[in-house]
Motif scaffolding. Structure first.
Motif, PDB file in Angstrom:
ATOM      1  N   LEU A  85       0.830  -1.199   0.000  1.00 55.96           N
ATOM      2  CA  LEU A  85       0.000   0.000   0.000  1.00 55.96           C
ATOM      3  C   LEU A  85       0.867   1.253   0.000  1.00 55.96           C
ATOM      4  CD1 LEU A  85      -2.853  -0.907   2.520  1.00 55.96           C
ATOM      5  CD2 LEU A  85      -2.948  -0.873   0.028  1.00 55.96           C
ATOM      6  N   ALA A  86       1.978   1.201   0.730  1.00 57.57           N
ATOM      7  CA  ALA A  86       2.867   2.359   0.795  1.00 57.57           C
ATOM      8  C   ALA A  86       3.426   2.697  -0.581  1.00 57.57           C
ATOM      9  CB  ALA A  86       4.006   2.094   1.777  1.00 57.57           C
ATOM     10  N   GLU A  87       3.673   1.671  -1.400  1.00 51.32           N
ATOM     11  CA  GLU A  87       4.191   1.896  -2.747  1.00 51.32           C
ATOM     12  C   GLU A  87       3.088   2.341  -3.705  1.00 51.32           C
ATOM     13  OE1 GLU A  87       6.084  -1.609  -4.113  1.00 51.32           O
ATOM     14  OE2 GLU A  87       7.547  -1.703  -2.490  1.00 51.32           O
ATOM     15  N   MET A  88       1.874   1.872  -3.462  1.00 51.97           N
ATOM     16  CA  MET A  88       0.784   2.060  -4.410  1.00 51.97           C
ATOM     17  C   MET A  88      -0.010   3.340  -4.188  1.00 51.97           C
ATOM     18  SD  MET A  88      -2.624  -0.313  -4.763  1.00 51.97           S
ATOM     19  CE  MET A  88      -1.677  -1.787  -4.477  1.00 51.97           C
ATOM     20  N   CYS A  89      -0.253   3.683  -2.922  1.00 56.23           N
ATOM     21  CA  CYS A  89      -1.245   4.709  -2.600  1.00 56.23           C
ATOM     22  C   CYS A  89      -0.620   6.071  -2.317  1.00 56.23           C
ATOM     23  CB  CYS A  89      -2.069   4.272  -1.390  1.00 56.23           C
ATOM     24  SG  CYS A  89      -2.948   2.714  -1.640  1.00 56.23           S
ATOM     25  N   SER A  90      -1.360   7.104  -2.666  1.00 56.99           N
ATOM     26  CA  SER A  90      -0.925   8.467  -2.357  1.00 56.99           C
ATOM     27  C   SER A  90      -1.301   8.850  -0.935  1.00 56.99           C
ATOM     28  CB  SER A  90      -1.561   9.452  -3.344  1.00 56.99           C
ATOM     29  OG  SER A  90      -2.980   9.355  -3.297  1.00 56.99           O
ATOM     30  N   SER A  91      -2.269   8.145  -0.349  1.00 58.38           N
ATOM     31  CA  SER A  91      -2.703   8.427   1.016  1.00 58.38           C
ATOM     32  C   SER A  91      -3.057   7.116   1.704  1.00 58.38           C
ATOM     33  CB  SER A  91      -3.920   9.361   1.006  1.00 58.38           C
ATOM     34  OG  SER A  91      -4.348   9.647   2.317  1.00 58.38           O
ATOM     35  N   LEU A  92      -2.673   6.983   2.969  1.00 56.02           N
ATOM     36  CA  LEU A  92      -2.920   5.769   3.742  1.00 56.02           C
ATOM     37  C   LEU A  92      -3.757   6.083   4.974  1.00 56.02           C
ATOM     38  CD1 LEU A  92       0.695   4.248   3.812  1.00 56.02           C
ATOM     39  CD2 LEU A  92      -1.140   3.678   2.233  1.00 56.02           C
ATOM     40  N   CYS A  93      -4.482   5.079   5.439  1.00 61.35           N
ATOM     41  CA  CYS A  93      -5.223   5.185   6.695  1.00 61.35           C
ATOM     42  C   CYS A  93      -5.064   3.858   7.424  1.00 61.35           C
ATOM     43  CB  CYS A  93      -6.701   5.482   6.433  1.00 61.35           C
ATOM     44  SG  CYS A  93      -7.706   5.560   7.932  1.00 61.35           S
ATOM     45  N   VAL A  94      -4.517   3.889   8.632  1.00 57.99           N
ATOM     46  CA  VAL A  94      -4.303   2.675   9.420  1.00 57.99           C
ATOM     47  C   VAL A  94      -5.355   2.613  10.517  1.00 57.99           C
ATOM     48  CG1 VAL A  94      -2.705   1.406  10.902  1.00 57.99           C
ATOM     49  CG2 VAL A  94      -1.832   2.701   8.951  1.00 57.99           C
TER      50      VAL A  94
END
Length: 210
Positions: A85-94
């Motif tokens: 997800l860190a490589e793919m997404c511009s924004s993350l939510c954990v």
């Protein structure tokens, strides 16, 4: 046609005349994406889209999702593969147990979680005992170990910020130590998630105070 455009977005143009049963699992996942793209959706929500895929198929799926985002769609992805997800997404939510722990870019999420702990490996020229003892007394240093495989290497668990890390390196040089290398390794997102899960388990297993 729109169908051809969707197949091109998910890199399945060469398989346009193949039967579904002839496709690999990764190709089938991307075919489902192509079908979803037909009405040109503005928002897509995907739950564990890379589940069960081999590394190559996960990479192809990631490239397809990034291509979809470039087409203008907003793509929500739910996954436990945080590094991907860190490589793919511009924004993350954990999230953890229904609560949002952090959100933002990969760097912002790491900082918000307070898991800035990192490993620093210092390789010196000459004896390491004196500098290892000095390092153990410095701010932000949680633990100092001497590598068993390399008699000139000292490994630190460090929880300070960037300025403290720079000061640490300056301090080492001020001790008159010849430094061959000073290498940093931050915690991966998997390690962060495992640490959160372990903390939760300890809280659940510990007896409640009365």
């Amino acid at each position: 046609s729109r169908a051809e455009e969707c197949l091109e977005i998910v890199s399945l143009t060469d398989q346009r005349n193949s039967w579904c049963r002839e496709l690999s699992r990764g190709q089938t996942q991307r075919l489902v994406l192509a079908k979803t793209l037909l009405p040109s959706p503005k928002v897509m929500i995907l739950d564990e889209p890379a589940s069960g895929l081999d590394p190559l198929s996960r990479r192809e799926l990631r490239l397809s999702l990034q291509a979809i985002a470039r087409e203008g769609a907003t793509v929500f992805v739910s996954s436990h593969i945080l590094s991907e997800l860190a490589e793919m997404c511009s924004s993350l939510c954990v999230m953890n147990q229904g609560q949002i722990l952090a959100s933002g870019t990969a760097t912002e999420v790491r900082n918000q979680l307070g898991r800035a702990e990192r490993q620093i490996t210092v390789t010196v020229l000459g004896p390491r005992d004196k500098i290892a003892s000095w390092l153990a007394r410095q701010h932000g240093v949680l633990e100092v170990t001497k590598s068993e495989q390399h008699d000139q290497r000292v490994i630190l668990r460090f929880a300070g910020g960037d300025h403290e890390q720079a000061a640490l390196l300056s301090g080492i040089l001020e001790q008159g130590v010849a430094v061959k290398s000073f290498e940093e390794k931050g915690a991966s997102f998997e390690e962060i998630l495992v640490k959160i899960a372990e903390d939760n388990r300890r809280q659940e297993e510990s007896p409640h105070e009365t």
